[in-house]
Write a protein that holds these residues in place. Structure first.
Motif, PDB file in Angstrom:
ATOM      1  N   PHE A  44       1.240   9.666  -5.093  1.00  0.00           N
ATOM      2  CA  PHE A  44       1.720  10.940  -4.555  1.00  0.00           C
ATOM      3  C   PHE A  44       2.711  11.592  -5.523  1.00  0.00           C
ATOM      4  O   PHE A  44       2.643  12.790  -5.786  1.00  0.00           O
ATOM      5  CB  PHE A  44       2.373  10.680  -3.193  1.00  0.00           C
ATOM      6  N   LEU A  76       9.985  11.637   0.982  1.00  0.00           N
ATOM      7  CA  LEU A  76       8.607  12.092   0.803  1.00  0.00           C
ATOM      8  C   LEU A  76       8.386  13.445   1.474  1.00  0.00           C
ATOM      9  O   LEU A  76       7.631  14.277   0.959  1.00  0.00           O
ATOM     10  CB  LEU A  76       7.623  11.051   1.348  1.00  0.00           C
ATOM     11  N   GLU A 104       0.834  -1.207   0.000  1.00  0.00           N
ATOM     12  CA  GLU A 104       0.000   0.000   0.000  1.00  0.00           C
ATOM     13  C   GLU A 104       0.867   1.255   0.000  1.00  0.00           C
ATOM     14  O   GLU A 104       0.550   2.242  -0.677  1.00  0.00           O
ATOM     15  CB  GLU A 104      -0.947   0.004   1.198  1.00  0.00           C
ATOM     16  N   ILE A 105       1.957   1.229   0.738  1.00  0.00           N
ATOM     17  CA  ILE A 105       2.884   2.368   0.733  1.00  0.00           C
ATOM     18  C   ILE A 105       3.403   2.597  -0.685  1.00  0.00           C
ATOM     19  O   ILE A 105       3.477   3.738  -1.154  1.00  0.00           O
ATOM     20  CB  ILE A 105       4.051   2.143   1.718  1.00  0.00           C
ATOM     21  N   ASP A 149      10.646   7.977   3.988  1.00  0.00           N
ATOM     22  CA  ASP A 149       9.954   8.988   4.786  1.00  0.00           C
ATOM     23  C   ASP A 149      10.618  10.359   4.606  1.00  0.00           C
ATOM     24  O   ASP A 149       9.937  11.372   4.399  1.00  0.00           O
ATOM     25  CB  ASP A 149       9.954   8.574   6.258  1.00  0.00           C
ATOM     26  N   ARG A 168       0.571   4.093  -2.954  1.00  0.00           N
ATOM     27  CA  ARG A 168       0.248   5.470  -2.557  1.00  0.00           C
ATOM     28  C   ARG A 168       1.425   6.420  -2.822  1.00  0.00           C
ATOM     29  O   ARG A 168       1.216   7.593  -3.119  1.00  0.00           O
ATOM     30  CB  ARG A 168      -0.199   5.531  -1.110  1.00  0.00           C
ATOM     31  N   THR A 169       2.640   5.910  -2.729  1.00  0.00           N
ATOM     32  CA  THR A 169       3.813   6.731  -3.052  1.00  0.00           C
ATOM     33  C   THR A 169       3.804   7.097  -4.533  1.00  0.00           C
ATOM     34  O   THR A 169       4.035   8.256  -4.893  1.00  0.00           O
ATOM     35  CB  THR A 169       5.123   6.004  -2.689  1.00  0.00           C
ATOM     36  N   ALA A 192      10.537   3.085  -2.269  1.00  0.00           N
ATOM     37  CA  ALA A 192       9.267   2.409  -1.980  1.00  0.00           C
ATOM     38  C   ALA A 192       9.304   0.969  -2.485  1.00  0.00           C
ATOM     39  O   ALA A 192       8.818   0.051  -1.823  1.00  0.00           O
ATOM     40  CB  ALA A 192       8.107   3.170  -2.611  1.00  0.00           C
ATOM     41  N   THR A 244      -1.905  10.383   5.078  1.00  0.00           N
ATOM     42  CA  THR A 244      -2.167   8.960   4.832  1.00  0.00           C
ATOM     43  C   THR A 244      -0.861   8.195   4.662  1.00  0.00           C
ATOM     44  O   THR A 244      -0.674   7.134   5.261  1.00  0.00           O
ATOM     45  CB  THR A 244      -3.055   8.791   3.578  1.00  0.00           C
ATOM     46  N   LEU A 245       0.041   8.750   3.869  1.00  0.00           N
ATOM     47  CA  LEU A 245       1.337   8.102   3.674  1.00  0.00           C
ATOM     48  C   LEU A 245       2.137   8.052   4.972  1.00  0.00           C
ATOM     49  O   LEU A 245       2.748   7.031   5.295  1.00  0.00           O
ATOM     50  CB  LEU A 245       2.139   8.839   2.599  1.00  0.00           C
ATOM     51  N   SER A 251      -0.419  13.332   2.248  1.00  0.00           N
ATOM     52  CA  SER A 251       0.785  13.220   3.073  1.00  0.00           C
ATOM     53  C   SER A 251       0.494  12.527   4.395  1.00  0.00           C
ATOM     54  O   SER A 251       1.280  11.692   4.851  1.00  0.00           O
ATOM     55  CB  SER A 251       1.373  14.600   3.342  1.00  0.00           C
TER      56      SER A 251
END
Length: 152
Positions: free
Chosen positions: A29, A91, A21-22, A88, A25-26, A49, A129-130, A127
């Motif tokens: 983003f 991002l 999921e990361i 992290d 979503r990355t 990621a 959510t991530l 942001s």
């Protein structure tokens, strides 16, 4: 029959699901970056990621039945966690750049830029959510490392 969400327990492989999921979503983003920034940042961030997913999958495929397997699994868990921490930071840099012109990150269905106030809210939601997923994954990986140490 499905189990009610409130009655579900956490899967032992939840760290793999969260890593996936990361990753998705990355990528979503990163599509918000302008073309000029995307060329400079997107591939490195997407690679991090991807490393989280790859190492989570590798660790999950290793049953720690002996010392060698335990060490190999631990190495992949540590690599996943290290890539997660680097992701992290990267991002956060992307967020800072997008926050300079949040209206340029979003369009309406007709292709017009979203108003700055709405764009800031959308950017903050993405942001957050991530960030929550990264915190969850960190806790899962740390828990697995501790759990595997106790078994070893």
């Amino acid at each position: 029959m499905s189990v009610l969400k409130s009655k579900r327990s956490e899967s032992k492989a939840e760290f793999v699901n969260t890593a996936n999921e990361i990753y998705t979503r990355t990528i979503a983003f990163l599509t918000r970056l302008s073309a000029r920034y995307s060329r400079l940042l997107a591939s490195d961030v997407a690679r991090l990621a991807s490393e989280v997913v790859d190492n989570a999958e590798k660790a999950n495929s290793i049953y720690p039945s002996n010392d060698e397997r335990r060490r190999l699994r631990e190495t992949h868990l540590l690599e996943a966690r290290a890539s997660l921490m680097a992701l992290d930071v990267h991002l956060a840099h992307c967020y800072s750049i997008m926050a300079l012109n949040p209206g340029g990150c979003f369009e309406t269905s007709s292709g017009k830029p979203v108003k700055s106030g709405d764009a800031v809210k959308r950017l903050d939601n993405l942001s957050q959510t991530l960030g929550d997923l990264i915190d969850k994954e960190n806790a899962l990986l740390t828990g697995l490392l501790k759990s595997d140490k106790k078994k070893g």
